[in-house]
Design an enzyme around this catalytic site. Structure first.
Site, PDB file in Angstrom:
ATOM      1  N   CYS A   1       0.836  -1.199   0.000  1.00 13.33           N
ATOM      2  CA  CYS A   1       0.000   0.000   0.000  1.00 13.33           C
ATOM      3  C   CYS A   1       0.876   1.257   0.000  1.00 13.33           C
ATOM      4  O   CYS A   1       1.837   1.359   0.775  1.00 13.33           O
ATOM      5  CB  CYS A   1      -0.887  -0.005   1.239  1.00 13.33           C
ATOM      6  SG  CYS A   1      -1.848   1.513   1.452  1.00 13.33           S
TER       7      CYS A   1
ATOM      8  N   HIS B   1       2.121  -8.034  13.759  1.00 14.31           N
ATOM      9  CA  HIS B   1       1.380  -7.754  12.529  1.00 14.31           C
ATOM     10  C   HIS B   1       2.356  -7.602  11.356  1.00 14.31           C
ATOM     11  O   HIS B   1       3.435  -7.020  11.499  1.00 14.31           O
ATOM     12  CB  HIS B   1       0.571  -6.469  12.706  1.00 14.31           C
ATOM     13  CG  HIS B   1      -0.433  -6.214  11.625  1.00 14.31           C
ATOM     14  ND1 HIS B   1      -0.073  -5.731  10.387  1.00 14.31           N
ATOM     15  CD2 HIS B   1      -1.778  -6.382  11.592  1.00 14.31           C
ATOM     16  CE1 HIS B   1      -1.160  -5.590   9.645  1.00 14.31           C
ATOM     17  NE2 HIS B   1      -2.204  -5.986  10.348  1.00 14.31           N
TER      18      HIS B   1
ATOM     19  N   GLU C   1       2.416  -5.696   8.767  1.00 13.59           N
ATOM     20  CA  GLU C   1       2.803  -4.327   8.423  1.00 13.59           C
ATOM     21  C   GLU C   1       3.809  -3.764   9.413  1.00 13.59           C
ATOM     22  O   GLU C   1       4.796  -3.120   9.017  1.00 13.59           O
ATOM     23  CB  GLU C   1       1.576  -3.414   8.359  1.00 13.59           C
ATOM     24  CG  GLU C   1       1.938  -1.995   7.943  1.00 13.59           C
ATOM     25  CD  GLU C   1       0.804  -1.008   8.094  1.00 13.59           C
ATOM     26  OE1 GLU C   1       1.080   0.152   8.452  1.00 13.59           O
ATOM     27  OE2 GLU C   1      -0.368  -1.392   7.862  1.00 13.59           O
TER      28      GLU C   1
ATOM     29  N   THR D   1      -0.473   1.732   9.912  1.00 14.41           N
ATOM     30  CA  THR D   1      -1.489   2.631   9.343  1.00 14.41           C
ATOM     31  C   THR D   1      -2.908   2.332   9.776  1.00 14.41           C
ATOM     32  O   THR D   1      -3.792   3.166   9.590  1.00 14.41           O
ATOM     33  CB  THR D   1      -1.435   2.596   7.803  1.00 14.41           C
ATOM     34  OG1 THR D   1      -1.677   1.258   7.353  1.00 14.41           O
ATOM     35  CG2 THR D   1      -0.092   3.070   7.286  1.00 14.41           C
TER      36      THR D   1
ATOM     37  N   CYS E   1      -3.439   6.155   7.436  1.00 16.91           N
ATOM     38  CA  CYS E   1      -3.893   6.370   6.059  1.00 16.91           C
ATOM     39  C   CYS E   1      -5.247   7.075   6.063  1.00 16.91           C
ATOM     40  O   CYS E   1      -5.977   7.063   7.056  1.00 16.91           O
ATOM     41  CB  CYS E   1      -3.949   5.053   5.296  1.00 16.91           C
ATOM     42  SG  CYS E   1      -5.382   4.028   5.672  1.00 16.91           S
TER      43      CYS E   1
ATOM     44  N   SER F   1      -8.286  -8.738  10.915  1.00 20.62           N
ATOM     45  CA  SER F   1      -8.096  -7.407  10.340  1.00 20.62           C
ATOM     46  C   SER F   1      -7.956  -6.366  11.448  1.00 20.62           C
ATOM     47  O   SER F   1      -8.885  -6.144  12.230  1.00 20.62           O
ATOM     48  CB  SER F   1      -9.284  -7.053   9.440  1.00 20.62           C
ATOM     49  OG  SER F   1      -9.284  -5.675   9.130  1.00 20.62           O
ATOM     50  N   SER F   2      -6.805  -5.724  11.504  1.00 18.16           N
ATOM     51  CA  SER F   2      -6.548  -4.727  12.542  1.00 18.16           C
ATOM     52  C   SER F   2      -7.488  -3.538  12.426  1.00 18.16           C
ATOM     53  O   SER F   2      -8.092  -3.101  13.415  1.00 18.16           O
ATOM     54  CB  SER F   2      -5.087  -4.247  12.452  1.00 18.16           C
ATOM     55  OG  SER F   2      -4.843  -3.212  13.373  1.00 18.16           O
ATOM     56  N   ASN F   3      -7.643  -2.999  11.222  1.00 20.23           N
ATOM     57  CA  ASN F   3      -8.480  -1.802  11.087  1.00 20.23           C
ATOM     58  C   ASN F   3      -9.934  -2.112  11.428  1.00 20.23           C
ATOM     59  O   ASN F   3     -10.635  -1.278  11.994  1.00 20.23           O
ATOM     60  CB  ASN F   3      -8.344  -1.206   9.675  1.00 20.23           C
ATOM     61  CG  ASN F   3      -9.121  -1.957   8.620  1.00 20.23           C
ATOM     62  OD1 ASN F   3     -10.311  -1.741   8.428  1.00 20.23           O
ATOM     63  ND2 ASN F   3      -8.454  -2.867   7.918  1.00 20.23           N
TER      64      ASN F   3
ATOM     65  N   SER G   1     -10.753  -3.924   4.233  1.00 18.06           N
ATOM     66  CA  SER G   1     -10.466  -5.066   3.367  1.00 18.06           C
ATOM     67  C   SER G   1     -11.704  -5.905   3.106  1.00 18.06           C
ATOM     68  O   SER G   1     -11.609  -7.020   2.587  1.00 18.06           O
ATOM     69  CB  SER G   1      -9.370  -5.939   4.007  1.00 18.06           C
ATOM     70  OG  SER G   1      -9.722  -6.301   5.331  1.00 18.06           O
TER      71      SER G   1
END
Length: 406
Positions: free
Chosen positions: A148, A176, A178, A244, A285, A314-316, A377
């Site tokens: 990304c 994680h 990322e 992010t 982000c 999924s973290s977000n 996602s």
């Protein structure tokens, strides 16, 4: 903004129509009130922003195009491309293999790879160590790169402040993908330490202020700091960046706390703060910011419960669940099938990493109001599926088609 060629199975005419209408009404994205879908006995308040972000659509387009353009070739993903089981399973069904799981455990030995194999870098990016490993195998590491751009922006910011002799503090989940990638890129330029939450930020502050002896640092931040990290000299000048997808308010609180500790420890003023604390600004982000702000706006409305759709790892998405849980009963589901009936739902408790089964989750009342959103996602098709499933409990599914036509 660029548009991507994403498989139609992930799209939803209903959700696309709703999003386009809101975009026309609010081009500057200043209105975070939800979209009201009033079906009589069921009212759904749909978040202003949710679903696929720029980075996810970019990754999906590259991955599926790579599969289409390379028939007969072995294609590997370093790990899950994004944290959504439906998208990852679709890639697996097309012959793609994962080299590692999300924790970094090897699934396919490096020795089995051949120079003509294709390796796709996931949206989270990868470490410099893995890039080097691929190069040694004769595989160009970034030829099929779906990292990304907003993740790369964090790497660039870490490099910029590292070159000015600041130590980088990464707010992220240490395991994680990322954060592992960001940590790898940052420590190549400067001393780096990862803090996962405010509790760890406070511990770090104690090393900055000298309340804790520097000799304890290696134990307290084992596996979360760069080799040779010296708490005596490496915490003299610092800057904060983040994974992010973290909770924006927590990242800001951590940055503010570390800044206050630096001011108190070194006697800084507004004129001298930059000598010790780098101005990194917010490295979240845009989609993470928008989705979290949309949930905050949605929670201002009265409702009975919230449903959040997305991958369990999924973290977000988990942070959207976290925000909703502060206000009302919240059910984290990965797809519509988990909504079993009007009185039962399978849902995920991300705090304890387990799936639960809850009965009577929909209250018996004249009109039930549900807040609905999804992670960055999560395909819009799944959100439409959830709307249709909820409507089916009231024998109103036909109203989704009428809404789509309207």
């Amino acid at each position: 903004m660029k548009t991507f060629n994403v498989p139609v199975i992930y799209r939803s005419p209903l959700i696309t129509a709703i999003k386009n209408k809101r975009k026309q009404q609010d081009r500057m994205k200043k209105d975070f009130t939800p979209t009201v879908l009033d079906f009589g006995p069921l009212k759904i308040l749909l978040a202003r922003h949710f679903g696929f972000c720029y980075g996810v659509e970019n990754a999906i387009e590259i991955a599926f195009r790579t599969v289409d353009e390379n028939p007969g070739k072995r294609i590997f993903l370093l790990s899950e491309m994004i944290h959504n089981p439906h998208v990852n399973n679709d890639l697996l069904s097309r012959g793609v293999q994962f080299l590692m799981d999300t924790s970094g455990k090897q699934l396919v030995p490096w020795t089995e790879l051949q120079p003509d194999d294709i390796v796709i870098v996931p949206a989270f990016g990868t470490t410099l160590e893995i890039e080097k490993q691929l190069e040694q195998l004769g595989i160009e590491p970034l030829k099929y790169n779906t990292t990304c751009p907003f993740v790369e922006r964090v790497w660039n910011k870490a490099e910029q402040i590292g070159q000015k002799d600041y130590t980088v503090i990464v707010h992220g989940k240490p395991k994680h993908e990322e954060t592992r990638a960001t940590f790898s890129h940052s420590k190549a330029n400067t001393a780096t330490v990862v803090v996962k939450d405010m509790k760890e930020a406070i511990l770090l502050g104690e090393f900055i202020s000298g309340q804790r002896p520097a000799a304890e640092f290696a134990t307290v931040f084992a596996g979360q700091s760069s080799p040779g990290f010296d708490a005596t000299k490496d915490l003299q000048r610092v800057g904060v960046v983040n994974q992010t997808t973290m909770l924006a308010t927590e990242t800001q609180a951590i940055a503010d706390y570390i800044k206050d500790v630096m001011v108190a420890t070194f006697g800084l003023t507004e004129a001298t703060i930059s000598e010790r604390f780098a101005d990194t600004r917010d490295t979240l982000c845009y989609a993470t910011n928008d989705n979290q702000s949309a949930v905050t706006g949605m929670l201002l409305e009265p409702a009975d419960l919230a449903v959040v759709v997305g991958g369990y790892n999924s973290s977000n998405t988990s942070h959207l669940v976290e925000l909703c849980e502060e206000k009302l009963p919240t059910y984290f589901v990965s797809d519509p099938e988990q909504l079993v009936s009007k009185s039962a739902v399978h849902h995920y408790d991300f705090h304890h990493k387990e799936e639960k089964y809850t009965e009577n989750f929909l209250p018996e009342k004249e009109q039930v109001t549900i807040l609905l959103t999804s992670g960055a996602s999560c395909p819009d098709a799944l959100v439409e599926g959830v709307i249709r499933k909820l409507l089916s409990f009231y024998q109103l599914e036909h109203l989704a088609d009428e809404l789509a036509i309207a």
